[in-house]
Design a protein around this motif. Structure first.
Motif: not given
Length: 433
Positions: A123-131, A401-409, A411-415
């Motif tokens: 569930a960890i997004p790829e960009n966070l894994k690289h980070a 997830p906060l930033m995804k909520i701000f831009i209306g995305k 649902k793209t975040v794993h629950p």
């Protein structure tokens, strides 16, 4: 057994990598007892408990997970353990505190047997894994710089440049140059050979000293401290240590998961955003944490210093098997290991170079997408600044997830990320690591 050919490695490379990893993390068998002894735990008890936990976890990692990852008691967690006992003003003794660690370890085992932690990694997004990989790189380089006194405390700016003329710093710089030469010439095991050369120089210049007997029979003065789950649960309930169990569990969960992902990505062992044999790898840490609590040490974690062995060519469990064997041998050479661990310049160059190798993963972060880039930036930035892998991961997990909520995305975040964002927020407020 270790699939050396499939992983493009050799017995010699793996053993050298294991020796490199061990030397970079050998300090744990001295530093951990020093920290926990402040809470009243006998030094010899913690020394042996540290080795038992490290040997059990690393052997499991070698034989069942086949990863070049070492397990040992975590440094931040032992400080938290000690502050818990000392901060209670005598209300909580170290046996009670170990009971909380024991319960956290048992829950950890149950979680490792389920799909939760595997789902978490997926569930960890790829960009966070690289980070996470890059953040660990900066963190481990900072550790090397700090331990060698190349970077020191500074009243004005928190940190500043150390005294470049002091013998330890000069030795570190010489060791760094020697190791860089080996690395530049693409010599396999260059980091390990750099340590050997630096160690010889330290011995000649009098910075590495051996006093008294180098051999000492290992012992557990107080035997097994915690073994009965029922009694341990009763102590947790009696003293209301729910928050302590939660903190140990959450921090260990993400410390280990983050480090495993970072090391696996550096070694090229991740496949299709998945880490094969993940359950076996997670069980290595959970069993070690439980066993360690029983004999007298704080929670274990996957060690970030494993990246030094990976940088030296380690790709399989033979690397971690070498580490485990060396830990067992170290049980008989407490004074010798102590002497090596006291000369930070021997291992600091390896940590700095490994950091430079790991920071390269930032190039794979999608910097042009701010909602992806900023959480990743926080992870990279906060790991070294807070000296905590878990805190860096926590801030990334909260912000993403906060930033995804701000831009209306949203649902793209794993629950599961929303769940852990809430848990991390609570954990940071109640018991910051």
């Amino acid at each position: 057994m270790f699939q050396l050919k499939e992983n493009g490695t050799t017995v010699k490379t793996e053993i050298l990598a294991g020796m490199t990893t061990f030397l970079t993390m050998a300090y744990v068998v001295i530093v951990n007892p020093v920290i926990l002894s402040a809470a009243g735990v006998p030094f010899d008890q913690v020394f042996m408990a540290t080795i038992i936990a490290a040997a059990i976890g690393t052997l499991w990692m070698a034989l069942f997970a086949n990863y070049p990852i070492a397990i040992a008691p975590g440094m931040g967690l032992n400080a938290y353990f000690t502050s818990l006992v000392l901060g209670s003003n005598g209300a909580i003794d170290y046996v009670t505190a170990f009971s909380a660690v024991f319960i956290a370890g048992l829950i950890f085992v149950l979680l490792s047997l389920t799909r939760l932690r595997k789902i978490l990694i997926q569930a960890i997004p790829e960009n966070l894994k690289h980070a996470i990989t890059a953040g660990i790189g900066l963190f481990i380089a900072f550790i090397g710089l700090r331990l060698s006194n190349l970077i020191v405390a500074n009243e004005a700016n928190l940190v500043g440049l150390g005294d470049l003329t002091s013998p330890p710093v000069v030795l570190t710089l010489v060791g760094l140059v020697v190791t860089l030469i080996f690395m530049s010439l693409n010599i396999h095991g260059g980091i390990f050979y750099g340590m050997i050369v630096t160690g010889i120089i330290a011995l000649v210049t009098g910075q590495l000293k051996f006093e008294g007997a180098l051999l000492q029979l290992p012992s557990l003065p107080e035997g097994i401290l915690v073994w009965n789950p029922v009694e341990a649960v009763q102590l947790v309930i009696e003293y209301g240590l729910y928050g302590v169990v939660f903190s140990f569990l959450l921090v260990t969960l993400f410390d280990t998961t983050g480090t495993m992902v970072g090391v696996a990505k550096q070694a090229g062992l991740m496949k299709n955003n998945d880490m094969p044999r993940m359950r076996q790898a997670l069980l290595a840490d959970s069993f070690a944490a439980t066993a360690g609590a029983m004999v007298g040490t704080s929670p274990t974690t996957a060690y970030v210093e494993s990246t030094a062995g990976v940088a030296a060519g380690g790709r399989t469990g033979l690397t971690s098997l070498t580490v485990a064997i060396l830990f067992i041998i170290a049980a008989f050479f407490g004074p010798f290991v102590s002497a090596l661990s006291n000369v930070a310049a021997i291992t600091a160059p390896a940590l700095i170079i490994v950091g430079s190798l790991m920071i390269g993963s930032v190039k794979q972060i999608e910097w042009e997408k701010f909602d992806e880039a900023f959480p990743a930036f926080l992870v990279v930035l906060m790991m070294p600044l807070t000296s905590s892998i878990a805190t860096g991961i926590a801030l990334g997990f909260i912000t993403y997830p906060l930033m995804k909520i701000f831009i209306g995305k949203a649902k793209t975040v794993h629950p599961i990320l929303y769940v852990f964002a809430v848990l991390f927020t609570i954990q940071i407020i109640i018991a910051p690591h």
